[in-house]
Scaffold this motif. Sequence first.
Motif, PDB file in Angstrom:
ATOM      1  N   SER A 674       0.827  -1.197   0.000  1.00 33.54           N
ATOM      2  CA  SER A 674       0.000   0.000   0.000  1.00 33.54           C
ATOM      3  C   SER A 674       0.866   1.254   0.000  1.00 33.54           C
ATOM      4  O   SER A 674       0.445   2.299  -0.471  1.00 33.54           O
ATOM      5  N   PHE A 675       2.106   1.107   0.519  1.00 34.19           N
ATOM      6  CA  PHE A 675       2.979   2.278   0.480  1.00 34.19           C
ATOM      7  C   PHE A 675       3.872   2.282  -0.752  1.00 34.19           C
ATOM      8  O   PHE A 675       4.664   3.186  -0.941  1.00 34.19           O
ATOM      9  N   GLN A 676       3.738   1.233  -1.545  1.00 35.73           N
ATOM     10  CA  GLN A 676       4.614   1.101  -2.696  1.00 35.73           C
ATOM     11  C   GLN A 676       4.540   2.307  -3.634  1.00 35.73           C
ATOM     12  O   GLN A 676       5.578   2.766  -4.114  1.00 35.73           O
ATOM     13  N   PRO A 677       3.355   2.838  -3.915  1.00 33.13           N
ATOM     14  CA  PRO A 677       3.282   3.958  -4.851  1.00 33.13           C
ATOM     15  C   PRO A 677       4.126   5.135  -4.410  1.00 33.13           C
ATOM     16  O   PRO A 677       4.524   5.950  -5.243  1.00 33.13           O
ATOM     17  N   LEU A 678       4.414   5.231  -3.118  1.00 34.67           N
ATOM     18  CA  LEU A 678       5.225   6.347  -2.662  1.00 34.67           C
ATOM     19  C   LEU A 678       6.623   6.285  -3.248  1.00 34.67           C
ATOM     20  O   LEU A 678       7.265   7.299  -3.448  1.00 34.67           O
ATOM     21  N   GLN A 679       7.076   5.054  -3.502  1.00 31.92           N
ATOM     22  CA  GLN A 679       8.439   4.937  -4.015  1.00 31.92           C
ATOM     23  C   GLN A 679       8.383   4.992  -5.531  1.00 31.92           C
ATOM     24  O   GLN A 679       8.550   3.996  -6.211  1.00 31.92           O
ATOM     25  N   GLY A 681      10.282   6.900  -7.468  1.00 31.04           N
ATOM     26  CA  GLY A 681      11.520   7.270  -8.127  1.00 31.04           C
ATOM     27  C   GLY A 681      11.654   8.743  -8.420  1.00 31.04           C
ATOM     28  O   GLY A 681      12.710   9.187  -8.855  1.00 31.04           O
ATOM     29  N   VAL A 682      10.610   9.515  -8.193  1.00 34.66           N
ATOM     30  CA  VAL A 682      10.695  10.944  -8.469  1.00 34.66           C
ATOM     31  C   VAL A 682      11.244  11.633  -7.232  1.00 34.66           C
ATOM     32  O   VAL A 682      10.680  11.523  -6.143  1.00 34.66           O
ATOM     33  N   LEU A 683      12.353  12.309  -7.446  1.00 34.60           N
ATOM     34  CA  LEU A 683      13.066  12.896  -6.324  1.00 34.60           C
ATOM     35  C   LEU A 683      12.179  13.794  -5.476  1.00 34.60           C
ATOM     36  O   LEU A 683      12.187  13.760  -4.246  1.00 34.60           O
ATOM     37  N   GLN A 684      11.358  14.550  -6.157  1.00 31.70           N
ATOM     38  CA  GLN A 684      10.642  15.579  -5.417  1.00 31.70           C
ATOM     39  C   GLN A 684       9.529  15.006  -4.543  1.00 31.70           C
ATOM     40  O   GLN A 684       9.199  15.574  -3.504  1.00 31.70           O
TER      41      GLN A 684
ATOM     42  N   ALA C 110      14.162  16.766 -13.931  1.00 29.36           N
ATOM     43  CA  ALA C 110      14.505  15.817 -12.864  1.00 29.36           C
ATOM     44  C   ALA C 110      13.655  14.557 -12.928  1.00 29.36           C
ATOM     45  O   ALA C 110      14.052  13.512 -12.409  1.00 29.36           O
ATOM     46  N   ASP C 111      12.507  14.654 -13.566  1.00 29.46           N
ATOM     47  CA  ASP C 111      11.605  13.504 -13.555  1.00 29.46           C
ATOM     48  C   ASP C 111      12.129  12.327 -14.362  1.00 29.46           C
ATOM     49  O   ASP C 111      11.697  11.199 -14.169  1.00 29.46           O
ATOM     50  N   VAL C 112      13.071  12.596 -15.297  1.00 32.13           N
ATOM     51  CA  VAL C 112      13.525  11.465 -16.104  1.00 32.13           C
ATOM     52  C   VAL C 112      14.425  10.547 -15.303  1.00 32.13           C
ATOM     53  O   VAL C 112      14.654   9.413 -15.694  1.00 32.13           O
ATOM     54  N   LEU C 116      14.916   4.415  -9.819  1.00 30.62           N
ATOM     55  CA  LEU C 116      14.875   3.746  -8.518  1.00 30.62           C
ATOM     56  C   LEU C 116      13.464   3.514  -8.020  1.00 30.62           C
ATOM     57  O   LEU C 116      13.255   3.182  -6.871  1.00 30.62           O
ATOM     58  N   ARG C 117      12.484   3.663  -8.896  1.00 29.40           N
ATOM     59  CA  ARG C 117      11.114   3.454  -8.425  1.00 29.40           C
ATOM     60  C   ARG C 117      10.853   1.958  -8.302  1.00 29.40           C
ATOM     61  O   ARG C 117      11.536   1.131  -8.906  1.00 29.40           O
ATOM     62  N   GLU C 118       9.854   1.670  -7.488  1.00 31.18           N
ATOM     63  CA  GLU C 118       9.372   0.289  -7.327  1.00 31.18           C
ATOM     64  C   GLU C 118       8.339   0.038  -8.405  1.00 31.18           C
ATOM     65  O   GLU C 118       7.383   0.785  -8.536  1.00 31.18           O
ATOM     66  N   THR C 119       8.563  -1.029  -9.191  1.00 30.32           N
ATOM     67  CA  THR C 119       7.575  -1.344 -10.204  1.00 30.32           C
ATOM     68  C   THR C 119       6.289  -1.753  -9.509  1.00 30.32           C
ATOM     69  O   THR C 119       6.314  -2.664  -8.675  1.00 30.32           O
ATOM     70  N   PRO C 120       5.203  -1.098  -9.791  1.00 25.92           N
ATOM     71  CA  PRO C 120       3.966  -1.450  -9.082  1.00 25.92           C
ATOM     72  C   PRO C 120       3.569  -2.885  -9.373  1.00 25.92           C
ATOM     73  O   PRO C 120       3.602  -3.326 -10.518  1.00 25.92           O
TER      74      PRO C 120
END
Lengths: 720, 330, 122
Positions: A674-679, A681-684, C110-112, C116-120
């Motif tokens: 459920s917290f996964q969407p938080l990660q 990858g967007v720095l901001q 910066a968005d590109v 490091l995101r988690e693949t949903p």
Amino acid sequence: MTEAVQLSLGSGWLAAVDAARSVIAGPSWAGWILWLPLISLVLCGVCAALKIHTKLPAWITVGSLAISFVVIVALYMSYRQPMEIPLLDWFNLNWRSNDGQAGSFVAGFAFYVDKLTLLWMLFVTGLGTLIALYASEYMEPDVKRGYARFFAGISVFLFAMSCLVLADNLVMLYLGWEGVGFASYWLIGYYYTRPSAVAAAKKAFIVNRIGDLGLALGIWLIYYNFGTVEYANAQGTGLFQILASGSYKHEAGGWSIQAIPFLLMLGAFGKSAQIPLYVWLPDAMEGPTPVSALIHAATMVTAGVYLLARMLPVMELHPAALPTVAWIGGLTALLAATIGMAQYDIKRIWAYSTVSQLGFMFVGVGVLTTYGAAFHVFTHAFFKAVLFLTGGAVMHGFAGQLDIRKISGLRHMPGWQITAWTMLVGCLCLAGFPLSSGFFSKDEILAQVFAVHRPWLGFMLLFTALLTAYYTFRVWFRVCAGPVSYEMGEEHHGHGDDHHHGKADTGHKAPPRHAPPAHVAHQPHPPRFAINFVLVVITVGAIISTFSGSWVMDKVSHSSAAVLHAADSHEHHPGWVPWLAGTIAVAGIVVAWHFHLASRKSADALRARLLANPLTRWLPTAMENKWYVDEFYEWMIVTPLWIFAHALYLFDRYVIDLLFVDGVARLPKWMGRSFQPLQNGVLQSYAVLMAGGVGLAILLVVVLMPHLRPWLIGFFGGGG
Amino acid sequence: MDPTLAYFAIVLGAVALYLVLRPGSRAIKAAGAILGLGAFAWLLVEAGRLLGADGRPESFFLIFSVIAVASAVRLITHPKPVYSALYFIMVVLSSAALFLLLQAEFMAFALVIVYAGAILITYMFVLMLAQQAPGAGRPDAQPEYDIVPREPGAAAFVGFIMLTLLSYMVFTGAPMLPVSDPQKAQALIWDKLELMRGELQAMVERVAPGSRLVDKPDVRMMDDVAAVQAIRANQTEPSWIVLPADAIPNNVQLVGVDLVWKFPVSLELAGVILLMAMFGAVVLARKQIELGEDEVREAAGMRRLALHADEPSEHQASAGPGRPRPGDES
Amino acid sequence: MNWAADSCAFFAAVQPLGQLALSHYLITSAALFAIGLIGFLSRRNMIIMFLCTELMFQAAAIAMIAFSRFHLDVSGQVFVIFILTVAAAEAALALGLVVLLYRRRETLNADVWSELRETPTP
């Protein structure tokens, strides 16, 4: 009746005291009684491991049991007074508790030998040897398969039974008790590929557990109340010695003392197949016939009687205990006899008769004629062994045929004479034909029942005796007398060929790879030397046991089972009882002769007529279906237990496993997801969270803390 | 003492900032800007009111703080990075003015020199280096990521929370702070002269030529004047010499003394940090060379992998035997 | 020289900052910080984001100078020197990194850079 028991207390104990007080050290070579079966067990295991496909395991077992018997005889010869023979240190615990009380738990691996022990051991090892000899021929077809396993089981049984009988204390007795149960399980389930045998083994084991629980609790209560589990010892602190001296506090123990007899009784009822725990014994006939003869007729099932006889002083701790034993024994005798009347399977009939006769023995204990009970045990061991062994011989010869409707005229067949006539002797004894061994021993019990003024019980037993005579001779007249006719059984050998059982029709045609030539033809093959020899010997024993009354009397009366009170002497026995009993036996035999030899059709006609009448229809049906006791247990105990177990299973499966075990594992998984969407990858977005977190931290520390402080201090006790 | 109105002003400012941030018409942005400045002014007034004064800030402070905040808003809202950088210079300059108001002259000038002069120039260089290649579409077109901010609402919300909390702390904390005693403060500043032996000696000689400081000079405040013990030219006993008023250490002296006397290790560390930053910048600025495994092995003095030696892969074939050694390239 | 003496005299009249003035400076500082934060969170140009961090440094510096004045302790100003140091170092390194990143993707967005995101997972 309570008065009679009360009356008996003092004198019975006095004898026990006399028996117990003078304990001497016995010869240590007596230990070979135990070691020999153990050695035999190991050697049988070695044979199995080395794949020795000969009769060697049988000879090892027979030899060791015979030596064991010889040792017993030697011990008997040298017997002067009760002996204690320490073999090993087992439990020897001494401690001092915090309040300075010294405590100890002593249970050595030792023998306590008095005359009761010797009596039991003589027929246990004697019959054991003979039946092992019989089995060496009977189990011949299994030489390449479970032969060693079978004799290993016999060895285990003999070891455990010797432990049980010779035990110096209740813990060792319990070891033997469980050991014989285990051996019984082992041997009932000998044909382990046959589902019915496996089920029977499990049933025997589980039903016995109930009784064993009672025994275990009883032993524990004995230790709890008396501080010892030893029968007697040189220090005079044994159980019997304490009971005799009366130095225990009866009222202090309260219920915990009074419950002991009933718990022991429960154990005895389980092992000796009495109501309500008798149901395992008929099913135990799934085992090989020698096992049925040895364990489930002659020896093991008498362990309950032995226990009660041995523990007689303990049984008198509650006045209602022995009457309960008597009544349950009587009811069991009657019930089993009525069921036995309506069965068609020889072994089953003998099984029910065993239950019935065990009931007689319990009546004997219950009315304080341990002599009668022991005498009946002794005679019964022989004649029931004969009956089982002849039944086994029939089964062996007729390829598993045991239906009394399908074999007839055995005594006219060549080679079957010995079987037929030894079976007749056994039947006479079982029926209590006048001047047979069973007549005397049963009469001893019956007379005592009337002597202690329990006419209802007495007449019930007399009626049972009538039924006994009837169903016994029903078998003999059907199987041994009459015109010669037979049908072969479905199996190659009397005992379920496990490999071909499932496909019986092809099993006949396929040449059996292990069978001797005699078995190939669909002809009955009469028993050969070993079986015949054993039959004759045991039959002779059965006949001789007729005259052993006074000898058994001597044995019993010089042991802890001795009962010396006024009603026990023969003079007080009503004189009419033997006459009546004899008449009844003859009457039963005559009835059997009429229905099953003279006009066999009339029996079927009678049955048909009973079935036709709606008022009596239930009688034969219920009797043939064993009074639906199994079904009742199934409905009353097994099904609720099954439902309960299933509910627990579902609880375990869905609540414990799914909710707790998996749920605990799933909770973080679910939270992580459920917290996964938080990660993302967007720095901001991380920065947003971080700034928000810093904001929350400031909020907590600066804004909320001043308000929370008093509460926190109150909660944590002002430590901060 | 009800800060609700102040918080309301903060909310107003957040809303105004959001209006300015979000892509929309010029009028809305202008309205947002005015609203935001108004909200900021209101916040200052509210702070004054809350702290019990008449609430009017110093005029210079007001001018420069409004310039700083307005420039900062413009910084974050301007679509062109170069303009943002220029607005940042505005912020720096107005903060420098604020520093001057706070009598921190050294820091004001250092700020202008270092920030506006050095750092911002670096930014300008980078902006030039990283300019979008013209060609596709209009050459002066701004890239989309400069025009459309991402989630201005969430950002404004978080910023609003932060500002609210900081204001709360100011409102609740500022009245509790102890007010310094000017007398004592002045004495402390005079005391710094003790650390500057040369300065003090020169000062003493200026007042009384030929006099000499005692071994352990002790500058003391006496009735609004500072005095120090010294041995006059023709005396043997030390006597008090009143220092002139302009002898009080100025800001640069104070900062320098503090930096050297109180934070020498931090000063060294700052130097190390700058050195490391220089190294880092050099390393980052080097052209990156991708080394294959075989090159790495060769550079390490090991032989090439046998597999590749016999049948060179496509990668290696393209590299060819005449490829310069990795060491040569850097 | 006279001007210098005058100015020295002017500055020598050490008057600590009042609580009111302090709170004004602090609120200005907080506002600048919040604006910098909002800019960092909402702008997508990496260079602007770094500018916003510089803005936040500025805010901190103003607060420190104000406190230094309030407490009449120059340590606050010394801290601003360190802030300048860190800002300079950060600018050097961060801008170097920005240039590096720009070389890879040819964009300052910066968005590109969101590997490091988690693949949903469903």
